[in-house]
Scaffold this motif. Structure first.
Motif, PDB file in Angstrom:
ATOM      1  N   ASP A  26      16.371  21.374  -0.854  1.00  0.00           N
ATOM      2  CA  ASP A  26      15.161  20.333  -0.533  1.00  0.00           C
ATOM      3  C   ASP A  26      15.634  19.488   0.746  1.00  0.00           C
ATOM      4  O   ASP A  26      14.836  18.757   1.286  1.00  0.00           O
ATOM      5  CB  ASP A  26      14.970  19.436  -1.543  1.00  0.00           C
ATOM      6  N   ASP A  27      17.032  19.666   1.157  1.00  0.00           N
ATOM      7  CA  ASP A  27      17.546  18.838   2.338  1.00  0.00           C
ATOM      8  C   ASP A  27      17.097  19.674   3.598  1.00  0.00           C
ATOM      9  O   ASP A  27      17.267  19.274   4.728  1.00  0.00           O
ATOM     10  CB  ASP A  27      18.921  18.609   2.177  1.00  0.00           C
ATOM     11  N   ILE A  28      16.629  20.808   3.570  1.00  0.00           N
ATOM     12  CA  ILE A  28      16.434  21.555   4.735  1.00  0.00           C
ATOM     13  C   ILE A  28      14.714  21.355   5.155  1.00  0.00           C
ATOM     14  O   ILE A  28      13.910  21.801   4.209  1.00  0.00           O
ATOM     15  CB  ILE A  28      16.664  23.005   4.411  1.00  0.00           C
ATOM     16  N   GLY A  29      14.601  20.947   6.339  1.00  0.00           N
ATOM     17  CA  GLY A  29      13.199  20.703   6.509  1.00  0.00           C
ATOM     18  C   GLY A  29      12.862  21.597   7.888  1.00  0.00           C
ATOM     19  O   GLY A  29      13.668  21.838   8.965  1.00  0.00           O
ATOM     20  N   LEU A  30      11.860  22.324   7.762  1.00  0.00           N
ATOM     21  CA  LEU A  30      11.262  23.158   8.631  1.00  0.00           C
ATOM     22  C   LEU A  30      10.043  22.632   9.200  1.00  0.00           C
ATOM     23  O   LEU A  30       9.052  22.263   8.416  1.00  0.00           O
ATOM     24  CB  LEU A  30      11.159  24.780   8.419  1.00  0.00           C
ATOM     25  N   PRO A  31       9.767  22.747  10.695  1.00  0.00           N
ATOM     26  CA  PRO A  31       8.464  22.199  11.002  1.00  0.00           C
ATOM     27  C   PRO A  31       7.344  22.732  10.498  1.00  0.00           C
ATOM     28  O   PRO A  31       7.370  23.996  10.252  1.00  0.00           O
ATOM     29  CB  PRO A  31       8.423  22.501  12.556  1.00  0.00           C
ATOM     30  N   GLY A  32       6.340  22.105  10.212  1.00  0.00           N
ATOM     31  CA  GLY A  32       5.192  22.726   9.620  1.00  0.00           C
ATOM     32  C   GLY A  32       5.029  23.424   8.098  1.00  0.00           C
ATOM     33  O   GLY A  32       4.050  24.269   7.769  1.00  0.00           O
TER      34      GLY A  32
ATOM     35  N   ARG B  21       1.732   4.514  -2.776  1.00  0.00           N
ATOM     36  CA  ARG B  21       2.205   5.380  -3.849  1.00  0.00           C
ATOM     37  C   ARG B  21       3.435   6.284  -3.566  1.00  0.00           C
ATOM     38  O   ARG B  21       4.077   7.197  -4.275  1.00  0.00           O
ATOM     39  CB  ARG B  21       1.312   6.541  -4.382  1.00  0.00           C
ATOM     40  N   LEU B  22       3.996   6.162  -2.381  1.00  0.00           N
ATOM     41  CA  LEU B  22       5.201   6.762  -1.833  1.00  0.00           C
ATOM     42  C   LEU B  22       6.294   6.381  -2.525  1.00  0.00           C
ATOM     43  O   LEU B  22       6.703   5.111  -2.392  1.00  0.00           O
ATOM     44  CB  LEU B  22       5.119   6.789  -0.224  1.00  0.00           C
ATOM     45  N   LEU B  23       7.082   6.995  -2.964  1.00  0.00           N
ATOM     46  CA  LEU B  23       8.166   6.941  -3.768  1.00  0.00           C
ATOM     47  C   LEU B  23       9.273   6.349  -2.923  1.00  0.00           C
ATOM     48  O   LEU B  23       9.280   7.094  -1.631  1.00  0.00           O
ATOM     49  CB  LEU B  23       8.815   7.893  -4.818  1.00  0.00           C
ATOM     50  N   LEU B  24      10.073   5.418  -3.256  1.00  0.00           N
ATOM     51  CA  LEU B  24      11.068   5.196  -2.004  1.00  0.00           C
ATOM     52  C   LEU B  24      12.002   6.198  -1.961  1.00  0.00           C
ATOM     53  O   LEU B  24      12.330   6.323  -0.684  1.00  0.00           O
ATOM     54  CB  LEU B  24      11.942   3.797  -2.841  1.00  0.00           C
ATOM     55  N   VAL B  25      12.173   7.117  -2.899  1.00  0.00           N
ATOM     56  CA  VAL B  25      13.401   8.108  -2.500  1.00  0.00           C
ATOM     57  C   VAL B  25      12.631   9.182  -1.504  1.00  0.00           C
ATOM     58  O   VAL B  25      13.352   9.887  -0.725  1.00  0.00           O
ATOM     59  CB  VAL B  25      13.737   8.927  -3.945  1.00  0.00           C
ATOM     60  N   HIS B  26      11.491   9.256  -1.682  1.00  0.00           N
ATOM     61  CA  HIS B  26      10.618  10.226  -0.743  1.00  0.00           C
ATOM     62  C   HIS B  26      10.632   9.617   0.751  1.00  0.00           C
ATOM     63  O   HIS B  26      10.911  10.206   1.717  1.00  0.00           O
ATOM     64  CB  HIS B  26       9.475  10.483  -1.027  1.00  0.00           C
ATOM     65  N   LEU B  32      12.738   9.210   6.451  1.00  0.00           N
ATOM     66  CA  LEU B  32      14.034   8.699   7.326  1.00  0.00           C
ATOM     67  C   LEU B  32      14.653   9.694   7.514  1.00  0.00           C
ATOM     68  O   LEU B  32      15.880   9.940   8.382  1.00  0.00           O
ATOM     69  CB  LEU B  32      14.654   7.449   7.011  1.00  0.00           C
ATOM     70  N   GLY B  33      14.947  10.894   6.619  1.00  0.00           N
ATOM     71  CA  GLY B  33      15.685  12.251   6.966  1.00  0.00           C
ATOM     72  C   GLY B  33      17.029  11.881   6.026  1.00  0.00           C
ATOM     73  O   GLY B  33      18.001  12.550   6.497  1.00  0.00           O
ATOM     74  N   LYS B  59      17.397   2.884  -8.928  1.00  0.00           N
ATOM     75  CA  LYS B  59      17.076   4.306  -8.942  1.00  0.00           C
ATOM     76  C   LYS B  59      15.784   4.507  -8.148  1.00  0.00           C
ATOM     77  O   LYS B  59      14.700   3.812  -8.407  1.00  0.00           O
ATOM     78  CB  LYS B  59      16.937   4.718 -10.403  1.00  0.00           C
ATOM     79  N   SER B  60      15.999   4.953  -6.982  1.00  0.00           N
ATOM     80  CA  SER B  60      14.827   5.042  -5.827  1.00  0.00           C
ATOM     81  C   SER B  60      13.858   6.095  -6.259  1.00  0.00           C
ATOM     82  O   SER B  60      12.848   6.160  -5.652  1.00  0.00           O
ATOM     83  CB  SER B  60      15.582   5.175  -4.509  1.00  0.00           C
ATOM     84  N   CYS B  61      14.116   6.870  -7.514  1.00  0.00           N
ATOM     85  CA  CYS B  61      12.874   7.586  -7.760  1.00  0.00           C
ATOM     86  C   CYS B  61      11.688   7.040  -8.413  1.00  0.00           C
ATOM     87  O   CYS B  61      10.633   7.669  -8.625  1.00  0.00           O
ATOM     88  CB  CYS B  61      13.413   8.978  -8.700  1.00  0.00           C
TER      89      CYS B  61
END
Lengths: 799, 157
Positions: A26-32, B21-26, B32-33, B59-61
């Motif tokens: 889930d940490d891998i992001g690909l554009p689109g 509704r965006l969760l903090l963890v998301h 922010l990556g 807990k950020s979820c």
């Protein structure tokens, strides 16, 4: 030559993990990237009369919706690799077509531009269900009632009898038959990282890359290629960081094939990350056996024979190894004992639940539990000490290799030695005295012992569904850095470190000069994977032998460069030295030193020449020479790498004894483990730190089974424990401090002498805990309690 | 309707508009990556998503990004200073406090708070403090040792 092997070396994989810089799927992001969500059955057993996707299609962000009928003929069924006589194999489509057979059964897949949109659209799909009676009770299902797969005529997937010796004669020869029914409850593996898949199709190259959280990248690639219908050499499977598996990712899942297929249809990357609810519903479960063991015993405790009649709850379909797991139970029913005749009669039964399959130990914890639990029942029946009953039936250390009536040959062992060490370490005798005093004071103290043997290093290919070997490629790059490519697929075990330890010692290089690469079918030669405590015993051996092959070549090049015979060279600390020169250097003559170039460009201009009178070359210098290929023997291939596929001749059989002391609170029925001693023998140890970690973690999963964990389906087949709020995982505050020690009996099966340790704790500890609880409650006439032994169960018993 | 938020994460200010509704963890992971914060259960049980919000482990979820508006957040990526590991990170490495590493960021963050509140915690106190964080690999013992290591190091023992 063991600078690293045997040492508590800190893990090389840790820095990225403790900094939060590792990459799980889930940490891998690909554009689109598009996101996939699944509509899953809310019923355990229902006819699907129709699926209305109209509203979902109209929802914002939705790109595509697929249901079973769309893809029934396009993606092959979920495979089962287990081959048993007359096994019934249902057609397991990646999406349900006419019937839903368990809660969580995938029915439709929604593809949307973001995961919130995909999830929203799940609620806009209307499935017209016609609920059918659910098959839940496995013993009832074996005997009739509603049939899950109508064409089979009943719910019995297979019946199998295994074992050797004349069981009827053995039972007749006994003074007494001891019998006990036992339930091995259904468990959920719960790797902390749920499953996840990212698939990206490259339409130009016609290549598909699938990132999946799996334990078996190569086997997955083969199976996905067949399911999706893409050439295997156009499919690349990458396992990035994998957050635990415990067998649950030793499989081929519908979602993995579906994501690959969807990416091909849409020409875009698609991602699905399993929620925890989906994980408990639709990732394999483990255990789930109900059986009765009968043991024939002489009055002195000697066992004449053992019979185990068991019904195995397989769930609705076969996943990769589902029907084979109970056969592993049959293999290990001799436990650590000499039992002249053994018979297992297993009936594998379909139920409206998720499939069971390999969960840490995979069939062997059940065997160990049966044997170690019944040893205590025997001791009670015959009024003997449980330790003495065990000792009475142990094979002696000089009886190995030891043939069992289950058809195995145990490689090596000293069961008495491990038992004695565990008794000493725990102060067993004084524990018994303390227990007596405590009882006099009204306290419920129990002491439980378990002497286990497990079958590991799976295994010889003859005994495995799809290859039991493991592969390694080792190469020394021109700059002297060492690359190890292993076909094993570690996901927390630490083989990036332990394999580097093996390589660094064998090559005499610094540990930091070794990188271990795994889990990418585009880079690594075919491999089998990590499961069954096999990675080090089989995969580590492949690394060792590949290095030995590499060194044969290196020594030829070294001899050529130093103008001597290979036989006149010695190898130590990473250097080939002329033996006479080595003798001379003792008298004080100095050797010219040639630095190893660090940068490739500089290195190529800095080739050591053979004629400069040198008597010593490092293997890293030889690697450069081998790549530049100006000064290698004429019949020698350039480069310095070697590949080896190691096929073990036998399994390995780790063993040990665990001692558990519990105190039960009479008011609440709560069990507290107050002392836990584990003496394990996993053969030679590469890294004691990692072995301790495996033992601790294994024991905690075993305690989880003994005291807390259970996947519960109600009478309608509804999953009651569908989240971590309901499925009780062991917490830090509930666990005791483990005192661990080892005995070391090398395995003759592989040159490393290692046996494997990944499952030892889970296999050995469950009966130790339950035996302790039963011992504590013996004053109440309790001779057996089924797991999980939660407070309410005890509280009711002692009321 | 998106809402404007402004959050300081690991010392850097971030401003933007997010769905309520965006969760903090998301927000942390996808906007922010910062993918070091993991999701393990979505129900506040496992603690893989634990972060520090104005110094408190949360807990950020199960928190919305908009609820964190105006706050200061530290994630696992922000724990090391000037390239030096935080004593807790060091402890986890030294004591083999992790195997698969998935629970580790949340575990480390939660553990820093234990030691912040109690510089010399007992083993029982450490175990109690980690009740909201699940680990399926280690059996917790090496984690307890890691926290002891960090506590000793912080107090200069």
């Amino acid at each position: 030559m063991t600078k690293y092997v045997g040492q508590r070396v800190k893990r090389t994989e840790d820095p990225r993990l403790i900094k939060g810089l590792a990459h799980y799927v889930d940490d891998i992001g690909l554009p689109g990237t598009l996101h996939v969500a699944f509509v899953r059955s809310m019923y355990a057993h229902a006819k699907i009369n129709g699926i209305d996707t109209t509203e979902a299609f109209k929802a914002p962000g939705v790109v595509a919706v697929y249901s079973g009928k769309d893809i029934a003929t396009k993606v092959g069924p979920v495979p089962c690799a287990a081959a048993l006589p007359d096994l019934k194999v249902p057609d397991y489509r990646v999406l349900a077509t006419n019937k839903a057979l368990f809660v969580g059964h995938p029915i439709a897949a929604i593809v949307a531009t973001d995961k919130y949109a995909a999830r929203d659209a799940v609620d806009l799909i209307f499935v017209d269900y016609e609920e059918l009676p659910a098959v839940v009770d496995v013993e009832a299902a074996a005997n009739g009632g509603t049939i899950i797969h109508e064409s089979f005529g009943d719910n019995v997937a297979y019946k199998l009898t295994s074992g050797e010796g004349d069981i009827d004669a053995a039972m007749k020869a006994a003074d007494k038959i001891v019998s006990q029914k036992m339930v091995h409850q259904r468990l959920a593996p719960i790797a902390m990282e749920p499953r996840g898949v990212l698939a990206r199709y490259f339409p130009g190259e016609e290549e598909l890359t699938v990132w999946s959280s799996t334990q078996i990248p190569h086997l997955l690639r083969t199976q996905l290629a067949l399911m999706i219908g893409i050439p295997e050499n156009k499919l690349r499977v990458i396992t990035p960081e994998v957050g635990g598996g415990f067998g649950s990712k030793l499989n081929v899942y519908a979602e993995e094939a579906l994501l690959g297929w969807i990416s091909i249809q849409l020409g875009k990357p698609v991602k699905w990350i399993e929620s925890r609810r989906e994980n408990v519903q639709a990732t394999i479960h483990g255990r789930a056996q109900v059986g009765t063991v009968e043991v024939g015993v002489k009055n002195d405790g000697a066992i004449t024979g053992l019979r185990y009649n068991v019904v195995a709850d397989l769930g609705a379909y076969h996943q990769l190894l589902t029907p084979a797991i109970p056969t592993l139970t049959g293999l290990m029913l001799s436990g650590a004992y000499k039992i002249p005749a053994i018979q297992m009669n297993v009936t594998g039964v379909f139920t409206n639940k998720m499939s069971t399959d390999a969960y840490r130990g995979a069939g062997r914890p059940e065997a160990t539990y049966v044997v170690e639990r019944v040893m205590d029942v025997i001791a009670r029946e015959l009024n003997l000490d449980p330790i003495e009953v065990r000792r009475k039936n142990f094979p002696k250390a000089d009886e190995f290799p030891f043939h069992t009536a289950t058809g195995l040959d145990y490689d090596s062992g000293d069961y008495d030695g491990a038992l004695n060490k565990a008794l000493d370490l725990s102060g067993y005798q004084s524990l018994r005295e303390e227990q007596k005093k405590a009882r006099d004071n009204g306290k419920l103290i129990g002491i439980g012992v378990s002497s286990y043997v497990e079958i590991c290093a799976l295994g010889p290919s003859q005994a495995m569904p799809a290859g039991g070997w493991e592969s390694a490629t080792v190469r020394i790059e021109p700059t002297g850095k060492v690359t190890v490519l292993t076909g094993a697929s570690p996901h927390g075990q630490g083989q990036e470190t332990s394999f580097a330890q093996i390589a660094a010692d064998e090559l005499g290089v610094d540990l930091n000069d070794v990188t271990v690469i795994h889990g990418d079918t585009g880079i690594v030669q075919y491999g089998i994977g990590t499961f069954g405590s096999r990675a080090t015993a089989v995969g580590g051996t492949a690394v060792l032998i590949a290095i030995q092959k590499l060194k044969e070549k290196a020594s030829k090049i070294a001899a050529h460069m130093m103008q001597c015979e290979a036989s006149s060279l010695s190898f130590e600390d990473g250097c080939y030295t002329k033996k006479e020169a080595a003798a001379a250097s003792v008298t004080g003559k100095s050797e010219p030193v040639v630095p190893v170039g660090e940068g490739p460009a500089g290195a190529l201009n800095d080739v050591p020449t053979p004629t400069n009178g040198r008597h010593k070359l490092t293997i890293q210098e030889i690697a450069l020479a081998a790549h530049v290929a100006k000064e290698i023997p004429p019949d020698t291939e350039p480069g310095l790498s070697a590949t080896y596929f190691f096929e073990p001749k036998n399994f390995t059989f780790p063993f040990g004894t665990h001692v558990c002391v519990v105190e039960i609170d009479k008011e609440t029925g709560e069990t507290k483990i107050v002392k836990y001693v584990a003496v394990d023998d996993c053969g030679k140890v590469i890294n004691p730190l990692l072995v301790d970690g495996q033992v601790h973690g294994g024991i905690v999963q075993a305690i989880g089974q003994a005291l807390y964990e259970e996947v519960v389906y109600d009478e309608q087949g509804q999953l009651v424990t569908g989240e971590l709020m309901d499925y009780a995982l062991p917490k830090a505050s509930q666990m005791p401090w483990f005192e661990t020690d080892r005995t070391e009996t090398p395995s003759p099966v592989n040159p490393l002498g290692v046996k494997g340790v990944g499952e030892a704790g889970t296999i050995g500890a469950t009966p130790a805990v339950v035996n302790a609880v039963v011992d504590a409650l013996s004053a109440y006439g309790v001779t057996h309690i089924d797991m999980p032994i939660r407070p309410e169960k005890i509280w009711k018993l002692i009321r | 309707m998106k809402q404007a938020i402004s959050i300081n994460v690991n010392g850097a200010d971030h401003a933007g508009e997010v769905e309520p509704r965006l969760l903090l963890v998301h927000y942390l992971r996808d906007v922010l990556g910062l993918t070091g914060t993991h999701i393990g259960c979505e129900t506040s049980i496992c603690g893989a998503c634990t972060i520090l919000l104005d110094g408190q482990a949360v807990k950020s979820c199960t928190m919305f990004a908009v609820q964190a508006d105006g706050s200061n957040i530290t994630t696992i990526e922000g724990l090391a200073t000037n390239g030096n590991l935080h004593p807790m990170q060091e402890g986890f490495w030294e004591c083999h406090g992790l195997q698969c590493g998935y629970c580790t960021p949340g575990m480390i963050i939660a553990a820093t708070q234990i030691v912040d509140r109690n510089p010399n915690p007992s083993r029982d106190e450490i175990r109690h403090g980690l009740e909201g964080n699940l680990c399926r690999c280690t059996g917790y013992q090496h984690i307890v040792e890691a926290v002891e290591y960090a506590a000793a190091k912080k107090s200069g023992v």
